[in-house]
Scaffold this motif. Sequence first.
Motif, PDB file in Angstrom:
ATOM      1  N   MET A 466      24.448  31.205 -38.961  1.00 52.26           N
ATOM      2  CA  MET A 466      23.425  32.152 -39.399  1.00 52.26           C
ATOM      3  C   MET A 466      24.096  33.347 -40.075  1.00 52.26           C
ATOM      4  SD  MET A 466      20.364  31.014 -38.658  1.00 52.26           S
ATOM      5  CE  MET A 466      19.314  32.465 -38.626  1.00 52.26           C
ATOM      6  N   PRO A 467      23.485  33.904 -41.142  1.00 51.86           N
ATOM      7  CA  PRO A 467      24.112  35.017 -41.871  1.00 51.86           C
ATOM      8  C   PRO A 467      24.077  36.320 -41.073  1.00 51.86           C
ATOM      9  CG  PRO A 467      21.919  34.578 -42.747  1.00 51.86           C
ATOM     10  CD  PRO A 467      22.195  33.482 -41.745  1.00 51.86           C
ATOM     11  N   ASP A 468      24.944  37.262 -41.463  1.00 48.93           N
ATOM     12  CA  ASP A 468      24.934  38.600 -40.878  1.00 48.93           C
ATOM     13  C   ASP A 468      23.745  39.392 -41.439  1.00 48.93           C
ATOM     14  OD1 ASP A 468      27.239  38.076 -39.464  1.00 48.93           O
ATOM     15  OD2 ASP A 468      28.548  38.861 -41.047  1.00 48.93           O
ATOM     16  N   ILE A 469      23.440  40.518 -40.798  1.00 56.27           N
ATOM     17  CA  ILE A 469      22.399  41.413 -41.293  1.00 56.27           C
ATOM     18  C   ILE A 469      22.871  42.039 -42.605  1.00 56.27           C
ATOM     19  CG2 ILE A 469      21.125  43.538 -40.835  1.00 56.27           C
ATOM     20  CD1 ILE A 469      21.225  42.853 -37.865  1.00 56.27           C
ATOM     21  N   GLY A 470      22.115  41.808 -43.670  1.00 58.48           N
ATOM     22  CA  GLY A 470      22.463  42.332 -44.982  1.00 58.48           C
ATOM     23  C   GLY A 470      21.287  42.200 -45.921  1.00 58.48           C
ATOM     24  N   SER A 471      21.295  42.934 -46.978  1.00 57.70           N
ATOM     25  CA  SER A 471      20.177  42.964 -47.916  1.00 57.70           C
ATOM     26  C   SER A 471      19.868  41.568 -48.456  1.00 57.70           C
ATOM     27  CB  SER A 471      20.500  43.904 -49.081  1.00 57.70           C
ATOM     28  OG  SER A 471      19.441  43.908 -50.031  1.00 57.70           O
ATOM     29  N   GLY A 472      18.600  41.162 -48.329  1.00 57.84           N
ATOM     30  CA  GLY A 472      18.153  39.873 -48.820  1.00 57.84           C
ATOM     31  C   GLY A 472      18.455  38.697 -47.920  1.00 57.84           C
ATOM     32  N   GLU A 473      19.165  38.892 -46.811  1.00 62.28           N
ATOM     33  CA  GLU A 473      19.529  37.805 -45.898  1.00 62.28           C
ATOM     34  C   GLU A 473      18.419  37.551 -44.876  1.00 62.28           C
ATOM     35  OE1 GLU A 473      22.001  35.946 -46.315  1.00 62.28           O
ATOM     36  OE2 GLU A 473      23.335  37.066 -47.628  1.00 62.28           O
ATOM     37  N   THR A 474      18.475  36.373 -44.244  1.00 66.25           N
ATOM     38  CA  THR A 474      17.543  36.022 -43.152  1.00 66.25           C
ATOM     39  C   THR A 474      18.379  35.744 -41.901  1.00 66.25           C
ATOM     40  OG1 THR A 474      17.576  33.718 -43.921  1.00 66.25           O
ATOM     41  CG2 THR A 474      15.748  35.105 -44.656  1.00 66.25           C
ATOM     42  N   PRO A 475      18.815  36.808 -41.214  1.00 62.13           N
ATOM     43  CA  PRO A 475      19.770  36.632 -40.112  1.00 62.13           C
ATOM     44  C   PRO A 475      19.160  36.127 -38.811  1.00 62.13           C
ATOM     45  CG  PRO A 475      19.214  38.938 -40.345  1.00 62.13           C
ATOM     46  CD  PRO A 475      18.520  38.233 -41.470  1.00 62.13           C
ATOM     47  N   ILE A 476      17.833  36.161 -38.678  1.00 63.29           N
ATOM     48  CA  ILE A 476      17.189  35.758 -37.422  1.00 63.29           C
ATOM     49  C   ILE A 476      16.098  34.742 -37.726  1.00 63.29           C
ATOM     50  CG2 ILE A 476      15.874  36.523 -35.419  1.00 63.29           C
ATOM     51  CD1 ILE A 476      17.127  39.280 -35.734  1.00 63.29           C
ATOM     52  N   ALA A 477      16.140  33.643 -36.997  1.00 60.69           N
ATOM     53  CA  ALA A 477      15.066  32.643 -37.058  1.00 60.69           C
ATOM     54  C   ALA A 477      14.409  32.583 -35.688  1.00 60.69           C
ATOM     55  CB  ALA A 477      15.616  31.274 -37.439  1.00 60.69           C
ATOM     56  N   PHE A 478      13.103  32.337 -35.653  1.00 61.93           N
ATOM     57  CA  PHE A 478      12.362  32.303 -34.399  1.00 61.93           C
ATOM     58  C   PHE A 478      11.286  31.225 -34.494  1.00 61.93           C
ATOM     59  CE2 PHE A 478       8.611  33.734 -31.930  1.00 61.93           C
ATOM     60  CZ  PHE A 478       9.165  33.679 -30.657  1.00 61.93           C
ATOM     61  N   GLY A 479      11.226  30.370 -33.497  1.00 56.92           N
ATOM     62  CA  GLY A 479      10.182  29.359 -33.497  1.00 56.92           C
ATOM     63  C   GLY A 479      10.528  28.155 -32.653  1.00 56.92           C
ATOM     64  N   ASN A 522       5.495  25.331 -40.515  1.00 59.92           N
ATOM     65  CA  ASN A 522       4.805  26.401 -39.797  1.00 59.92           C
ATOM     66  C   ASN A 522       5.464  26.727 -38.456  1.00 59.92           C
ATOM     67  OD1 ASN A 522       2.861  26.522 -41.832  1.00 59.92           O
ATOM     68  ND2 ASN A 522       1.549  25.011 -40.828  1.00 59.92           N
ATOM     69  N   ALA A 523       6.436  25.919 -38.046  1.00 60.10           N
ATOM     70  CA  ALA A 523       6.978  26.032 -36.695  1.00 60.10           C
ATOM     71  C   ALA A 523       8.093  27.064 -36.572  1.00 60.10           C
ATOM     72  CB  ALA A 523       7.492  24.663 -36.227  1.00 60.10           C
ATOM     73  N   ILE A 524       8.696  27.493 -37.687  1.00 58.27           N
ATOM     74  CA  ILE A 524       9.828  28.428 -37.642  1.00 58.27           C
ATOM     75  C   ILE A 524       9.563  29.583 -38.605  1.00 58.27           C
ATOM     76  CG2 ILE A 524      12.311  28.713 -38.019  1.00 58.27           C
ATOM     77  CD1 ILE A 524      12.655  25.752 -37.425  1.00 58.27           C
ATOM     78  N   LYS A 525       9.850  30.808 -38.148  1.00 58.64           N
ATOM     79  CA  LYS A 525       9.718  32.014 -38.976  1.00 58.64           C
ATOM     80  C   LYS A 525      11.082  32.699 -39.089  1.00 58.64           C
ATOM     81  CE  LYS A 525       5.255  31.285 -38.771  1.00 58.64           C
ATOM     82  NZ  LYS A 525       4.493  30.751 -39.920  1.00 58.64           N
ATOM     83  N   PHE A 526      11.279  33.429 -40.187  1.00 63.54           N
ATOM     84  CA  PHE A 526      12.537  34.125 -40.421  1.00 63.54           C
ATOM     85  C   PHE A 526      12.297  35.632 -40.551  1.00 63.54           C
ATOM     86  CE2 PHE A 526      13.530  29.860 -41.801  1.00 63.54           C
ATOM     87  CZ  PHE A 526      14.841  29.674 -41.371  1.00 63.54           C
ATOM     88  N   LEU A 527      13.242  36.419 -40.054  1.00 60.72           N
ATOM     89  CA  LEU A 527      13.249  37.860 -40.293  1.00 60.72           C
ATOM     90  C   LEU A 527      14.148  38.109 -41.498  1.00 60.72           C
ATOM     91  CD1 LEU A 527      13.349  40.716 -37.759  1.00 60.72           C
ATOM     92  CD2 LEU A 527      14.822  40.800 -39.758  1.00 60.72           C
ATOM     93  N   LYS A 528      13.575  38.682 -42.545  1.00 65.67           N
ATOM     94  CA  LYS A 528      14.306  38.916 -43.788  1.00 65.67           C
ATOM     95  C   LYS A 528      14.615  40.402 -43.954  1.00 65.67           C
ATOM     96  CE  LYS A 528      14.127  37.887 -48.756  1.00 65.67           C
ATOM     97  NZ  LYS A 528      13.335  37.252 -49.833  1.00 65.67           N
ATOM     98  N   ILE A 529      15.849  40.708 -44.310  1.00 66.70           N
ATOM     99  CA  ILE A 529      16.261  42.096 -44.503  1.00 66.70           C
ATOM    100  C   ILE A 529      15.834  42.528 -45.908  1.00 66.70           C
ATOM    101  CG2 ILE A 529      18.171  43.716 -44.402  1.00 66.70           C
ATOM    102  CD1 ILE A 529      17.517  42.283 -41.774  1.00 66.70           C
ATOM    103  N   SER A 530      14.609  43.002 -45.998  1.00 67.66           N
ATOM    104  CA  SER A 530      14.053  43.460 -47.271  1.00 67.66           C
ATOM    105  C   SER A 530      12.963  44.482 -46.986  1.00 67.66           C
ATOM    106  CB  SER A 530      13.480  42.292 -48.081  1.00 67.66           C
ATOM    107  OG  SER A 530      12.392  41.690 -47.398  1.00 67.66           O
ATOM    108  N   ALA A 531      12.583  45.199 -48.011  1.00 70.05           N
ATOM    109  CA  ALA A 531      11.556  46.234 -47.836  1.00 70.05           C
ATOM    110  C   ALA A 531      10.173  45.628 -47.699  1.00 70.05           C
ATOM    111  CB  ALA A 531      11.592  47.200 -49.022  1.00 70.05           C
TER     112      ALA A 531
END
Length: 532
Positions: A466-479, A522-531
């Motif tokens: 999984m990528p690090d926290i950074g602009s445009g990245e999706t470092p966290i998946a949940f589902g 629909n089973a997995i969501k991502f947290l994206k580092i963006s505005a």
Amino acid sequence: MTYTGTLEVKAEVSIDDTGTVTGIAWPFGKPDSYGDLIEPTAFKFAPEIPMIVEHEQRQVVGIWNSHEVTDKGLEVKGRLFVEGVGPAREARRHLVAGSMSGLSIGYQLHEHKARPEGGRVLTDLTITEISLCRRPVHPDARTTEVKSITEGSSMENEAVQNPLVVEQKSDPVASQEEVKALKARMDAFEAKSNRIRGANNNHPNGQNDNSEKKALESFMRTGSIAEVKAIATDSNVDGGYFVLPTTDLTIRSLLTDLSPMRGLAEVVSIAGNKYERFYSLGKRGAQKVSERSDRPQDTATPNLIKHSYGVCEYYAAPTTTRTLLEDAAVDLSSWLINNVVHDFAETEGEDFMTGDGADNSPKGLLTYPTASEKDFAREWGKFQYVAAGATAPTDAQLSDALIKLISTLRRPYKGNAVFLMNSATALRLRQIKDTTGRYLWAPTGNLIEGVDHPLLGFRVEIDESMPDIGSGETPIAFGDFKQGYVIVDRQGIRVEQDSTTRKGWIVFDSYKRLGGGAGDFNAIKFLKISAN
């Protein structure tokens, strides 16, 4: 359980009798001694199903005339060739005496899936033969009726005029074939007793005979297949040798530990080179109508989406000197596992996350596009993301985004939902505190106390892909990753020994075939580092 090519035999073999035999070849509702169940809809049948003795293909003693899947199980009825086959008459003698009352099915397995309790659920197979046996793997697979064809309705008189006492008296007098079989079993027991009895992962108490491990070591040191043929279930010289059952179980356990996605996703074993499944978008067609109004004939119909998953080959060739292999102090099975399996586990783990899907290889979870639209409004084939609120989010923004991420996942998927992130992201979340100094993620404080220290009530898995926290990245998946990603296994690891290409060295050509890709978007969501 034994394999012959693609033929799988589910029980020990037994001798059958002359006459008409009926019974339940496979009962429903209870697993066999291996933990396997067969679905009632799984059965297909060969054009002719022979009745044989102990799955010995040269001992055809009858034919099964009818078969029917009922509430009880697979009920069968067959006819023994009592008029002209000596083994059939001998089998009938054992059936009447009660010394043989089991049934065992032989079949070609097409598809199956794992049972949470252990074992498998067989979903597609073709019955190729059914044997009479003394000790079936399924304890309830029994004959229920034996009738003499040559004597017809005189069966009841036979019970009086030729009582079973005669059969019982003569039964203890073993035939020549039985004496040979008994001697062979005693020789096998003696051979096993002479083998080493070291402890391993399958038998921690050290009381096992380690026959599979010793055979594998002998094959690796000398190239001799004598013991492998005696133990292994498949010795196809063209296709190599399957890793022996005990070792294969250990390999799968290690793969689960090393590859987080293999432990989270759904794992399907297939018999072909492709796996297909369908998803329904679930459009509702129901409409409200009055008593006298016309009923519309064009209501919405659910759309079906087909997903196909191919398999590619993974290859590794660990090499060592002949001298090392001949050193009896070396644990060769552990050496093979620690080298080959770690290579496969690390490679497939990366592909499950970032693979490009080329040439039927796994397509990684992170390679699929994402969109902000909610479920059913979003284009199928894209995962939904939740924006962190900034390209460099503060602790408060990350906390709020995590709560929104959990809320975005719909209720049907939350029962098995987990977080997936790398260790650097986990460290950042561990350090988030509220205004009173309490940690957001802690075993005590403002969260639920429990095992594994859940984050906002949900388990966290660490995957360094999984990528690090950074602009445009999706470092966290949940589902629910079991619904959201599918891993397809074509076969286990296979090994071939090469001692001729490089003199003095032994190369173990090792390979496996697998694939993978997204399932329910629909089973997995991502947290994206963006505005936004």
